[in-house]
Design a protein around this motif. Structure first.
Motif, PDB file in Angstrom:
ATOM      1  N   LEU A  13       0.828  -1.213   0.000  1.00 31.04           N
ATOM      2  CA  LEU A  13       0.000   0.000   0.000  1.00 31.04           C
ATOM      3  C   LEU A  13       0.857   1.255   0.000  1.00 31.04           C
ATOM      4  O   LEU A  13       0.574   2.224  -0.713  1.00 31.04           O
ATOM      5  N   THR A  14       1.903   1.257   0.798  1.00 31.02           N
ATOM      6  CA  THR A  14       2.812   2.400   0.860  1.00 31.02           C
ATOM      7  C   THR A  14       3.504   2.606  -0.488  1.00 31.02           C
ATOM      8  O   THR A  14       3.615   3.729  -0.967  1.00 31.02           O
ATOM      9  N   ALA A  15       3.975   1.530  -1.097  1.00 31.12           N
ATOM     10  CA  ALA A  15       4.642   1.630  -2.398  1.00 31.12           C
ATOM     11  C   ALA A  15       3.679   2.135  -3.462  1.00 31.12           C
ATOM     12  O   ALA A  15       4.047   2.971  -4.293  1.00 31.12           O
ATOM     13  N   PHE A  16       2.451   1.654  -3.426  1.00 31.09           N
ATOM     14  CA  PHE A  16       1.450   2.107  -4.403  1.00 31.09           C
ATOM     15  C   PHE A  16       1.153   3.586  -4.225  1.00 31.09           C
ATOM     16  O   PHE A  16       1.086   4.339  -5.190  1.00 31.09           O
ATOM     17  N   ALA A  17       0.994   4.025  -2.977  1.00 34.96           N
ATOM     18  CA  ALA A  17       0.702   5.436  -2.701  1.00 34.96           C
ATOM     19  C   ALA A  17       1.856   6.317  -3.167  1.00 34.96           C
ATOM     20  O   ALA A  17       1.650   7.390  -3.735  1.00 34.96           O
ATOM     21  N   ALA A  18       3.075   5.888  -2.943  1.00 30.71           N
ATOM     22  CA  ALA A  18       4.246   6.671  -3.344  1.00 30.71           C
ATOM     23  C   ALA A  18       4.363   6.747  -4.863  1.00 30.71           C
ATOM     24  O   ALA A  18       4.752   7.774  -5.416  1.00 30.71           O
ATOM     25  N   SER A  19       4.009   5.665  -5.543  1.00 34.43           N
ATOM     26  CA  SER A  19       4.163   5.657  -7.000  1.00 34.43           C
ATOM     27  C   SER A  19       3.076   6.480  -7.685  1.00 34.43           C
ATOM     28  O   SER A  19       3.279   6.991  -8.779  1.00 34.43           O
ATOM     29  N   THR A  20       1.898   6.613  -7.064  1.00 35.37           N
ATOM     30  CA  THR A  20       0.817   7.369  -7.698  1.00 35.37           C
ATOM     31  C   THR A  20       0.901   8.859  -7.406  1.00 35.37           C
ATOM     32  O   THR A  20       0.224   9.641  -8.044  1.00 35.37           O
ATOM     33  N   MET A  21       1.722   9.253  -6.451  1.00 41.16           N
ATOM     34  CA  MET A  21       1.865  10.664  -6.134  1.00 41.16           C
ATOM     35  C   MET A  21       2.593  11.385  -7.265  1.00 41.16           C
ATOM     36  O   MET A  21       3.572  10.885  -7.803  1.00 41.16           O
ATOM     37  N   ALA A  22       2.097  12.541  -7.616  1.00 36.46           N
ATOM     38  CA  ALA A  22       2.739  13.330  -8.660  1.00 36.46           C
ATOM     39  C   ALA A  22       4.054  13.884  -8.130  1.00 36.46           C
ATOM     40  O   ALA A  22       4.144  14.298  -6.981  1.00 36.46           O
ATOM     41  N   LYS A  23       5.041  13.886  -8.973  1.00 35.37           N
ATOM     42  CA  LYS A  23       6.333  14.405  -8.588  1.00 35.37           C
ATOM     43  C   LYS A  23       6.471  15.817  -9.154  1.00 35.37           C
ATOM     44  O   LYS A  23       6.553  16.011 -10.355  1.00 35.37           O
ATOM     45  N   LYS A  24       6.455  16.771  -8.263  1.00 31.48           N
ATOM     46  CA  LYS A  24       6.560  18.173  -8.659  1.00 31.48           C
ATOM     47  C   LYS A  24       8.002  18.600  -8.493  1.00 31.48           C
ATOM     48  O   LYS A  24       8.580  18.417  -7.427  1.00 31.48           O
ATOM     49  N   LYS A  25       8.549  19.165  -9.533  1.00 31.33           N
ATOM     50  CA  LYS A  25       9.919  19.648  -9.407  1.00 31.33           C
ATOM     51  C   LYS A  25      10.096  20.910 -10.232  1.00 31.33           C
ATOM     52  O   LYS A  25       9.328  21.186 -11.153  1.00 31.33           O
ATOM     53  N   GLN A  26      11.098  21.642  -9.862  1.00 32.70           N
ATOM     54  CA  GLN A  26      11.398  22.875 -10.572  1.00 32.70           C
ATOM     55  C   GLN A  26      12.416  22.547 -11.655  1.00 32.70           C
ATOM     56  O   GLN A  26      13.446  21.937 -11.388  1.00 32.70           O
ATOM     57  N   ILE A  27      12.091  22.935 -12.884  1.00 32.97           N
ATOM     58  CA  ILE A  27      13.003  22.653 -13.986  1.00 32.97           C
ATOM     59  C   ILE A  27      13.636  23.962 -14.448  1.00 32.97           C
ATOM     60  O   ILE A  27      13.062  25.037 -14.274  1.00 32.97           O
ATOM     61  N   PRO A  28      14.818  23.887 -15.059  1.00 34.15           N
ATOM     62  CA  PRO A  28      15.560  25.107 -15.406  1.00 34.15           C
ATOM     63  C   PRO A  28      14.832  26.054 -16.367  1.00 34.15           C
ATOM     64  O   PRO A  28      14.875  27.253 -16.199  1.00 34.15           O
ATOM     65  N   GLN A  29      14.148  25.500 -17.388  1.00 30.45           N
ATOM     66  CA  GLN A  29      13.427  26.378 -18.305  1.00 30.45           C
ATOM     67  C   GLN A  29      12.271  25.651 -18.956  1.00 30.45           C
ATOM     68  O   GLN A  29      12.265  24.430 -19.063  1.00 30.45           O
ATOM     69  N   MET A  30      11.322  26.456 -19.378  1.00 32.38           N
ATOM     70  CA  MET A  30      10.149  25.967 -20.097  1.00 32.38           C
ATOM     71  C   MET A  30       9.905  26.990 -21.202  1.00 32.38           C
ATOM     72  O   MET A  30      10.111  28.183 -21.014  1.00 32.38           O
ATOM     73  N   TYR A  31       9.465  26.503 -22.341  1.00 34.51           N
ATOM     74  CA  TYR A  31       9.148  27.398 -23.455  1.00 34.51           C
ATOM     75  C   TYR A  31       7.635  27.496 -23.563  1.00 34.51           C
ATOM     76  O   TYR A  31       6.937  26.494 -23.458  1.00 34.51           O
ATOM     77  N   MET A  32       7.139  28.698 -23.752  1.00 43.72           N
ATOM     78  CA  MET A  32       5.691  28.882 -23.819  1.00 43.72           C
ATOM     79  C   MET A  32       5.336  30.119 -24.639  1.00 43.72           C
ATOM     80  O   MET A  32       6.161  30.998 -24.839  1.00 43.72           O
ATOM     81  N   PHE A  33       4.103  30.106 -25.107  1.00 42.09           N
ATOM     82  CA  PHE A  33       3.547  31.311 -25.712  1.00 42.09           C
ATOM     83  C   PHE A  33       2.113  31.444 -25.237  1.00 42.09           C
ATOM     84  O   PHE A  33       1.492  30.485 -24.789  1.00 42.09           O
ATOM     85  N   GLY A  34       1.618  32.668 -25.309  1.00 39.45           N
ATOM     86  CA  GLY A  34       0.269  32.929 -24.856  1.00 39.45           C
ATOM     87  C   GLY A  34      -0.651  33.231 -26.020  1.00 39.45           C
ATOM     88  O   GLY A  34      -0.231  33.702 -27.084  1.00 39.45           O
TER      89      GLY A  34
END
Length: 176
Positions: A13-34
Motif C-alpha cells: 500500500l505504501t509503495a502504491f501510494a508513493a508511486s501514484t503521487m505526482a512528482k513536482k519539481k522545478q526545472i531550469p526552463q520551459m518554453y511557452m507562448f500565450g
C-alpha cells in the motif's frame, strides 16, 4: 504468518501510494507562448515563444504547474495596457522549444490562413509583454503528505502491537 502478511500488505500500500503521487519539481526552463481571444470580438492576441526560467513541472502528468497564473498575467496585461477585459487566455508550453514553435505555427495558421480574414490577429512583442516566473508554495501539500505518512505508520505500529499481543496470548495458552 498473519504478521508477515500484514506487513507485506502495508508495504504494498505504501509503495502504491508513493508511486501514484505526482512528482513536482522545478526545472531550469520551459518554453511557452500565450494566446488570448474573446467571444465578443474578432481580436486575437499571440505572444512570441518565450523561455521562462525555473518553472514548476509535474513530471508524472507532464504539465506546467501554475499555468492559470501565467494565463492571468496575459489577461492582466491586456486589461491594463489595452483596456481589453473578459478575455480567455491560455498558455501553450513544452520543455522543447521546437515543439512549442510547431504548436505556435499551427495555431497562427489556424487564425490567419485558414480563417480567411475572420480574425484581427495581433502579436505582442517581447518588450511589451513577458511571462514572469510564478512562485508556488507546496508547504501545505507536503504537510498533508507527512500527516498521511504518520497515520500509516501509526496503523502499522498498531497492527504490529496487536499481532504481538495475539502471539503472546497464543504462547500463554500453549503453556497452560
Amino acid at each position: 504468518m498473519k504478521k508477515l502478511h500484514a506487513i507485506i500488505v502495508c508495504l504494498l500500500l505504501t509503495a502504491f501510494a508513493a508511486s501514484t503521487m505526482a512528482k513536482k519539481k522545478q526545472i531550469p526552463q520551459m518554453y511557452m507562448f500565450g494566446f488570448s481571444a474573446s467571444f465578443k470580438d474578432s481580436l486575437v492576441f499571440f505572444t512570441n515563444v518565450q523561455e521562462v526560467k525555473n518553472v514548476w513541472y509535474d513530471t508524472k502528468d507532464k504539465f506546467l504547474l501554475g499555468r492559470e497564473n501565467y494565463s492571468s498575467q496575459l489577461n492582466n496585461h491586456l486589461a491594463s495596457e489595452q483596456a481589453l477585459v473578459n478575455r480567455t487566455s491560455i498558455v501553450i508550453f513544452d520543455r522543447k522549444k521546437k515543439k512549442v514553435e510547431k504548436k505556435f505555427a499551427k495555431m497562427k495558421q489556424q487564425y490567419t490562413t485558414k480563417a480567411k480574414g475572420k480574425f484581427d490577429v495581433r502579436y505582442l512583442k517581447d518588450e511589451d509583454f513577458r511571462f514572469q516566473k510564478v512562485e508556488l508554495n507546496f508547504d501545505d501539500e507536503q504537510a498533508k503528505v507527512k500527516k498521511e505518512k504518520k497515520k500509516e505508520k501509526k496503523k502499522e505500529n498498531k497492527l504490529e502491537s496487536k499481532t504481538k499481543k495475539e502471539k503472546t496470548k497464543r504462547q500463554e495458552k500453549g503453556q497452560k
